[in-house]
Motif scaffolding. Structure first.
Motif, PDB file in Angstrom:
ATOM      1  N   LEU A 170       0.816  -1.216   0.000  1.00  0.00           N
ATOM      2  CA  LEU A 170       0.000   0.000   0.000  1.00  0.00           C
ATOM      3  C   LEU A 170       0.851   1.269   0.000  1.00  0.00           C
ATOM      4  O   LEU A 170       0.414   2.316  -0.486  1.00  0.00           O
ATOM      5  CB  LEU A 170      -0.951  -0.005   1.201  1.00  0.00           C
ATOM      6  CG  LEU A 170      -2.032  -1.086   1.160  1.00  0.00           C
ATOM      7  CD1 LEU A 170      -2.794  -1.126   2.471  1.00  0.00           C
ATOM      8  CD2 LEU A 170      -2.962  -0.874  -0.015  1.00  0.00           C
ATOM      9  N   TRP A 171       2.073   1.179   0.512  1.00  0.00           N
ATOM     10  CA  TRP A 171       2.977   2.317   0.517  1.00  0.00           C
ATOM     11  C   TRP A 171       3.166   2.868  -0.902  1.00  0.00           C
ATOM     12  O   TRP A 171       3.342   4.072  -1.092  1.00  0.00           O
ATOM     13  CB  TRP A 171       4.336   1.909   1.125  1.00  0.00           C
ATOM     14  CG  TRP A 171       5.378   2.958   0.929  1.00  0.00           C
ATOM     15  CD1 TRP A 171       5.602   4.040   1.730  1.00  0.00           C
ATOM     16  CD2 TRP A 171       6.316   3.045  -0.145  1.00  0.00           C
ATOM     17  NE1 TRP A 171       6.628   4.801   1.217  1.00  0.00           N
ATOM     18  CE2 TRP A 171       7.080   4.197   0.062  1.00  0.00           C
ATOM     19  CE3 TRP A 171       6.581   2.269  -1.264  1.00  0.00           C
ATOM     20  CZ2 TRP A 171       8.088   4.598  -0.800  1.00  0.00           C
ATOM     21  CZ3 TRP A 171       7.586   2.656  -2.131  1.00  0.00           C
ATOM     22  CH2 TRP A 171       8.338   3.809  -1.893  1.00  0.00           C
ATOM     23  N   GLY A 172       3.105   2.015  -1.915  1.00  0.00           N
ATOM     24  CA  GLY A 172       3.305   2.453  -3.295  1.00  0.00           C
ATOM     25  C   GLY A 172       2.356   3.568  -3.723  1.00  0.00           C
ATOM     26  O   GLY A 172       2.650   4.328  -4.641  1.00  0.00           O
ATOM     27  N   TRP A 173       1.211   3.671  -3.070  1.00  0.00           N
ATOM     28  CA  TRP A 173       0.249   4.726  -3.397  1.00  0.00           C
ATOM     29  C   TRP A 173       0.434   5.952  -2.511  1.00  0.00           C
ATOM     30  O   TRP A 173      -0.238   6.960  -2.713  1.00  0.00           O
ATOM     31  CB  TRP A 173      -1.179   4.174  -3.283  1.00  0.00           C
ATOM     32  CG  TRP A 173      -1.516   3.337  -4.471  1.00  0.00           C
ATOM     33  CD1 TRP A 173      -2.115   3.761  -5.624  1.00  0.00           C
ATOM     34  CD2 TRP A 173      -1.260   1.945  -4.656  1.00  0.00           C
ATOM     35  NE1 TRP A 173      -2.230   2.715  -6.508  1.00  0.00           N
ATOM     36  CE2 TRP A 173      -1.721   1.584  -5.937  1.00  0.00           C
ATOM     37  CE3 TRP A 173      -0.678   0.955  -3.872  1.00  0.00           C
ATOM     38  CZ2 TRP A 173      -1.622   0.294  -6.447  1.00  0.00           C
ATOM     39  CZ3 TRP A 173      -0.578  -0.339  -4.374  1.00  0.00           C
ATOM     40  CH2 TRP A 173      -1.047  -0.655  -5.646  1.00  0.00           C
ATOM     41  N   ASN A 174       1.348   5.894  -1.541  1.00  0.00           N
ATOM     42  CA  ASN A 174       1.636   7.021  -0.663  1.00  0.00           C
ATOM     43  C   ASN A 174       3.129   6.999  -0.328  1.00  0.00           C
ATOM     44  O   ASN A 174       3.513   6.802   0.819  1.00  0.00           O
ATOM     45  CB  ASN A 174       0.788   6.924   0.620  1.00  0.00           C
ATOM     46  CG  ASN A 174       0.991   8.117   1.521  1.00  0.00           C
ATOM     47  OD1 ASN A 174       1.321   9.211   1.076  1.00  0.00           O
ATOM     48  ND2 ASN A 174       0.821   7.901   2.817  1.00  0.00           N
TER      49      ASN A 174
END
Length: 187
Positions: free
Chosen positions: A151-155
């Motif tokens: 999910l870090w990839g989107w933030n």
């Protein structure tokens, strides 16, 4: 002489597998999955060698960082030495080391390296349980839906470009592909 007739078993339609339309939709959906997996946020850590990449340009990671025996960095220089559980505040500057829970590379025995792979090869690798950590489609879907590092990839924080496909759109495409049995593009 008696003639024997074949016995036809009535199977539910679902037991016959996905329809041609579902397979075609699955292949089309995989194009979105590929776009996400081959974005720098994902492929910088899904590498063939043992030195991760960094930045949107996919440059070799500074400080001679290495995968290590478990994918968590070399002894004496674990990933967590620089990468915390969350992105640092903006006041740390645009190039401060990003952070997410369990920051690491895939382990060396399951690198899931996909930089430059053609779509058919990437597709085959992602769904191959011998190469993806034993994950079936349900486990893969949970991984890309819930894992904090994914999910870090989107933030990603700083000046890093987030994955350009909205997460909900990616999950919808991934689910369509998985529900169709993971059909791979030709070639």
């Amino acid at each position: 002489m008696r003639k024997l007739l074949p016995i036809v078993l009535a199977l539910p339609l679902a037991a016959c597998g996905p329809s041609a339309e579902e397979r075609a939709a699955g292949v089309a959906a995989f194009a979105t999955v590929q776009q996400v997996f081959q974005h720098p946020r994902c492929q910088n850590c899904h590498i063939e060698g043992d030195a991760p990449l960094q930045f949107d340009a996919g440059l070799l990671h500074a400080q001679n960082v290495a995968r290590g025996p478990e994918g968590k960095g070399a002894p004496g220089l674990p990933c967590s030495a620089c990468h915390g559980e969350t992105n640092p505040p903006a006041s740390y500057g645009p190039h401060a080391p990003p952070g997410a829970p369990h920051w690491q590379l895939p382990p060396p025995d399951m690198k899931m390296a996909w930089i430059g792979l053609p779509p058919a090869e990437l597709c085959a690798m992602v769904k191959d349980e011998a190469r993806n950590g034993g994950r079936d489609f349900a486990a893969l879907t949970k991984h890309v839906s819930e894992d904090a590092l994914v999910l870090w990839g989107w933030n990603p924080g700083g000046e890093r470009a987030p994955v350009p496909v909205p997460h909900a759109e990616f999950i919808a495409a991934f689910t369509t592909w998985a529900n169709a049995g993971g059909p791979c593009p030709e070639g």
